[in-house]
Enzyme design. Structure first.
Site, PDB file in Angstrom:
ATOM      1  N   LYS A  10       0.842  -1.213   0.000  1.00 53.45           N
ATOM      2  CA  LYS A  10       0.000   0.000   0.000  1.00 53.45           C
ATOM      3  C   LYS A  10       0.869   1.252   0.000  1.00 53.45           C
ATOM      4  CE  LYS A  10       0.692   1.283   4.495  1.00 53.45           C
ATOM      5  NZ  LYS A  10       1.349   2.494   4.914  1.00 53.45           N
ATOM      6  N   ALA A  97       9.648  -3.296   7.174  1.00 54.53           N
ATOM      7  CA  ALA A  97       9.741  -2.037   7.943  1.00 54.53           C
ATOM      8  C   ALA A  97      10.020  -0.871   6.998  1.00 54.53           C
ATOM      9  CB  ALA A  97      10.820  -2.141   9.029  1.00 54.53           C
ATOM     10  N   SER A 104       0.902  -6.081   7.049  1.00 54.31           N
ATOM     11  CA  SER A 104      -0.556  -5.904   7.079  1.00 54.31           C
ATOM     12  C   SER A 104      -1.187  -6.546   5.843  1.00 54.31           C
ATOM     13  CB  SER A 104      -0.913  -4.410   7.093  1.00 54.31           C
ATOM     14  OG  SER A 104      -0.283  -3.782   8.181  1.00 54.31           O
ATOM     15  N   ASP A 137      -3.478  -1.004   9.884  1.00 55.83           N
ATOM     16  CA  ASP A 137      -3.583  -0.938   8.419  1.00 55.83           C
ATOM     17  C   ASP A 137      -4.236  -2.170   7.799  1.00 55.83           C
ATOM     18  OD1 ASP A 137      -2.264   1.473   8.505  1.00 55.83           O
ATOM     19  OD2 ASP A 137      -0.347   0.711   7.762  1.00 55.83           O
TER      20      ASP A 137
HETATM   21  O1  C5P Z   1      -1.282  -1.318  14.409  1.00 52.54           O
HETATM   22  P1  C5P Z   1       0.153  -1.509  14.064  1.00 52.54           P
HETATM   23  O2  C5P Z   1       0.769  -2.658  14.829  1.00 52.54           O
HETATM   24  O3  C5P Z   1       0.407  -1.620  12.598  1.00 52.54           O
HETATM   25  O4  C5P Z   1       0.883  -0.186  14.524  1.00 52.54           O
HETATM   26  C1  C5P Z   1       2.250  -0.136  14.850  1.00 52.54           C
HETATM   27  C2  C5P Z   1       2.500   1.024  15.796  1.00 52.54           C
HETATM   28  O5  C5P Z   1       2.342   2.261  15.113  1.00 52.54           O
HETATM   29  C3  C5P Z   1       1.573   1.090  16.984  1.00 52.54           C
HETATM   30  O6  C5P Z   1       2.091   0.363  18.046  1.00 52.54           O
HETATM   31  C4  C5P Z   1       1.542   2.582  17.303  1.00 52.54           C
HETATM   32  O7  C5P Z   1       2.690   2.924  18.049  1.00 52.54           O
HETATM   33  C5  C5P Z   1       1.712   3.227  15.952  1.00 52.54           C
HETATM   34  N1  C5P Z   1       0.445   3.644  15.320  1.00 52.54           N
HETATM   35  C6  C5P Z   1      -0.193   4.789  15.777  1.00 52.54           C
HETATM   36  N2  C5P Z   1      -1.354   5.184  15.179  1.00 52.54           N
HETATM   37  C7  C5P Z   1      -1.853   4.506  14.135  1.00 52.54           C
HETATM   38  C8  C5P Z   1      -1.195   3.350  13.641  1.00 52.54           C
HETATM   39  C9  C5P Z   1      -0.038   2.947  14.260  1.00 52.54           C
HETATM   40  O8  C5P Z   1       0.245   5.443  16.726  1.00 52.54           O
HETATM   41  N3  C5P Z   1      -2.986   4.917  13.552  1.00 52.54           N
END
Ligand code: C5P
Length: 290
Positions: A10, A97, A104, A137
């Site tokens: 994405k 990363a 995702s 995501d």
């Molecule tokens: O949800 P995911 O594991 O992909 O997100 C990784 C990290 O990115 C979360 O632990 C958070 O610190 C940050 N994040 C955030 N706000 C979002 C998406 C991710 O702060 N909308």
């Protein structure tokens, strides 16, 4: 019987941070689109749940239960009360990363593939809450087509189709973990000001119209991403200067950057000239996911 599906990377064509939840997650207003660069997911019948890796970006990944692929399989198996296992193979082509949502995308693809393989037959709406539990995501990746994402990524509405154009992705090979970028964003922005957001047009006639919308919006994570991986500033400057680049921006939390071109030929030429100067940078050019 084996089933094979693609898990496209994405891009956030723009990403605006609207606020912060009590739990620290950030509220977004972001246009998610999907490109032809994809991981492959294959599932086959098996008594137990197992996971194998291949592909150019498999080296630094672990196949344990902590991998989001296994988490996705386990949550669907539990929620749908499935006793069977499955052998899941992930062919990894999306850099890790890198701000391209590879993990995702894999999780969303595993939910879809196993929903078919185990003949669960749930509609997307029933898979969405499981996707949201796996990562912010993942619901957008489950949609797999242009969507506006709000909330932390779980409130999705359809976005206009993308105009014909070519995309160049460039990554300098420096892993840039999303949590670190959001952490840097938080320390640079202890308060988040309320902002009025212009509505999206009903359609994007051509690349110029798309750039008129996404250009002014940009990506609010850019300064934080540069603080974590300073090389991003160099990648973005190099992309902006490429002949024919109509727009350049940061993918998600980086470090991958993207540029948009009118034609595949222009994007290929740009990729080649960039490779001459920066042979160690990874790049991909192509168009939207089909
Ligand atoms: O949800 P995911 O594991 O992909 O997100 C990784 C990290 O990115 C979360 O632990 C958070 O610190 C940050 N994040 C955030 N706000 C979002 C998406 C991710 O702060 N909308």
């Amino acid at each position: 019987m084996s089933l094979h599906i693609l898990a496209p990377a994405k891009l956030n064509l723009f990403l605006t941070i609207m606020g912060r939840r009590e739990d620290g997650y950030h509220l977004l207003d972001s246009l998610f689109v999907f490109v032809g660069l994809a991981d492959g997911i294959t599932v086959e019948a098996s008594e137990t749940l197992s996971f194998a890796l291949s592909g150019p970006f498999a080296t630094n990944l672990e196949c344990g239960d902590d991998n989001i692929v296994m988490k996705a399989a386990a949550v669907l198996r539990r929620e749908a009360c499935i006793a069977d296992g499955a052998r899941i193979c992930l062919d990894k082509h999306i850099p890790l990363a890198a701000g391209l949502g590879g993990g995702s995308a894999d999780a969303a693809a595993v939910l879809c593939a196993l929903n078919d393989h185990w003949r669960i037959g749930w509609p997307l709406e029933r898979l969405e809450p499981l996707a949201a539990r796996l990562g912010a995501d993942v619901p957008a990746c489950l949609a797999g087509k242009p969507v506006m994402a709000r909330g932390i990524g779980e409130h999705l509405t359809p976005a206009p189709a993308m105009p014909d154009c070519a995309i160049l992705l460039v990554n300098p090979g420096i892993a840039t973990p999303t949590p670190q970028v959001f952490k840097a964003f938080r320390s640079m922005n202890p308060e988040i000001a309320l902002r009025a957001i212009p509505p999206l047009p009903a359609r994007f006639e051509d690349l110029t119209a798309l750039v008129e919308t996404i250009g002014p919006r940009g990506n609010d994570l850019l300064p934080a991403a540069i603080a974590v991986t300073p090389m991003i500033a160099e990648v973005l400057a190099a992309l902006t200067m490429l002949p024919g680049a109509a727009h350049a921006g940061l993918c998600g939390s980086g470090a991958t950057c993207f540029a948009l071109f009118e034609s595949a030929a222009a994007a290929t030429r740009a990729a080649q000239s960039l490779r001459n100067v920066h042979p160690s940078w990874w790049s991909w050019s192509g168009t939207w996911a089909v």
